[in-house]
Design a protein around this motif. Structure first.
Motif, PDB file in Angstrom:
ATOM      1  N   GLU A   5       0.925  -1.433  -0.142  1.00  0.00           N
ATOM      2  CA  GLU A   5      -0.152   0.325   0.223  1.00  0.00           C
ATOM      3  C   GLU A   5       1.010   1.561  -0.162  1.00  0.00           C
ATOM      4  O   GLU A   5       2.032   1.097   0.964  1.00  0.00           O
ATOM      5  N   ILE A   6       0.072   2.330  -0.359  1.00  0.00           N
ATOM      6  CA  ILE A   6       1.146   3.686  -0.617  1.00  0.00           C
ATOM      7  C   ILE A   6       0.390   4.469   0.394  1.00  0.00           C
ATOM      8  O   ILE A   6      -0.655   4.914   0.125  1.00  0.00           O
ATOM      9  N   LEU A   7       1.144   4.524   1.363  1.00  0.00           N
ATOM     10  CA  LEU A   7       0.731   5.873   2.828  1.00  0.00           C
ATOM     11  C   LEU A   7       1.183   6.535   2.239  1.00  0.00           C
ATOM     12  O   LEU A   7       2.175   6.776   2.254  1.00  0.00           O
ATOM     13  N   THR A   8       0.380   7.852   3.079  1.00  0.00           N
ATOM     14  CA  THR A   8       0.415   9.219   3.255  1.00  0.00           C
ATOM     15  C   THR A   8       1.094   9.517   4.509  1.00  0.00           C
ATOM     16  O   THR A   8       0.471   8.863   5.842  1.00  0.00           O
ATOM     17  N   GLU A   9       2.337   9.670   4.539  1.00  0.00           N
ATOM     18  CA  GLU A   9       2.751   9.787   6.416  1.00  0.00           C
ATOM     19  C   GLU A   9       2.672  11.281   6.874  1.00  0.00           C
ATOM     20  O   GLU A   9       2.181  11.655   8.297  1.00  0.00           O
ATOM     21  N   SER A  10       2.385  11.875   6.074  1.00  0.00           N
ATOM     22  CA  SER A  10       2.574  13.847   6.513  1.00  0.00           C
ATOM     23  C   SER A  10       1.691  14.216   6.711  1.00  0.00           C
ATOM     24  O   SER A  10       0.656  13.647   6.185  1.00  0.00           O
ATOM     25  N   ARG A  11       1.008  14.764   7.750  1.00  0.00           N
ATOM     26  CA  ARG A  11      -0.540  14.607   8.539  1.00  0.00           C
ATOM     27  C   ARG A  11      -1.067  16.466   7.842  1.00  0.00           C
ATOM     28  O   ARG A  11      -1.809  17.043   7.750  1.00  0.00           O
ATOM     29  N   LYS A  12       0.355  17.047   7.810  1.00  0.00           N
ATOM     30  CA  LYS A  12       0.247  17.773   6.620  1.00  0.00           C
ATOM     31  C   LYS A  12       0.130  18.386   5.423  1.00  0.00           C
ATOM     32  O   LYS A  12       0.581  17.542   4.641  1.00  0.00           O
ATOM     33  N   ARG A  13      -1.020  19.020   5.202  1.00  0.00           N
ATOM     34  CA  ARG A  13      -1.556  18.885   3.719  1.00  0.00           C
ATOM     35  C   ARG A  13      -0.842  19.360   2.288  1.00  0.00           C
ATOM     36  O   ARG A  13      -0.747  18.559   1.364  1.00  0.00           O
ATOM     37  N   GLU A  14      -0.246  20.433   2.718  1.00  0.00           N
ATOM     38  CA  GLU A  14       0.409  20.998   1.710  1.00  0.00           C
ATOM     39  C   GLU A  14       1.883  20.328   1.594  1.00  0.00           C
ATOM     40  O   GLU A  14       2.313  20.297   0.738  1.00  0.00           O
ATOM     41  N   ASN A  15       1.970  19.119   2.266  1.00  0.00           N
ATOM     42  CA  ASN A  15       2.876  18.346   2.443  1.00  0.00           C
ATOM     43  C   ASN A  15       2.905  16.594   2.070  1.00  0.00           C
ATOM     44  O   ASN A  15       3.851  15.511   1.691  1.00  0.00           O
ATOM     45  N   ALA A  16       1.619  16.881   1.461  1.00  0.00           N
ATOM     46  CA  ALA A  16       0.820  14.987   1.597  1.00  0.00           C
ATOM     47  C   ALA A  16       1.688  14.519  -0.162  1.00  0.00           C
ATOM     48  O   ALA A  16       2.276  13.471   0.405  1.00  0.00           O
ATOM     49  N   GLU A  17       1.421  15.445  -0.321  1.00  0.00           N
ATOM     50  CA  GLU A  17       1.972  15.278  -2.287  1.00  0.00           C
ATOM     51  C   GLU A  17       3.854  14.229  -2.285  1.00  0.00           C
ATOM     52  O   GLU A  17       4.127  13.296  -3.228  1.00  0.00           O
TER      53      GLU A  17
END
Length: 65
Positions: free
Chosen positions: A28-40
């Motif tokens: 799975e590809i998981l997003t680690e940052s909780r900040k919206r601007e760094n999510a990508e």
């Protein structure tokens, strides 16, 4: 958000059961940052293994960069 890339039934050691049990394994590809601007920029591949006997799920980050 998680994306399943691959899935197969495998037999492997379950720490919870203490024996070899069938597992559903996927990537799975998981997003680690909780900040919206760094999510990508914080999406990482994880190996996700779920024991089909006790339903324990483990996630292991595949990229340690």
């Amino acid at each position: 958000m998680a994306t399943t890339e691959d899935s197969a039934d495998l037999t492997e050691e379950c720490d919870e059961c203490g024996q070899q049990t069938p597992h559903d394994v996927s990537v799975e590809i998981l997003t680690e940052s909780r900040k919206r601007e760094n999510a990508e920029f914080s999406r990482e591949p994880y190996r996700v293994s779920e024991c089909l006997v006790c339903n324990t799920t483990t996630k292991l980050r595949m990229n340690n960069a």
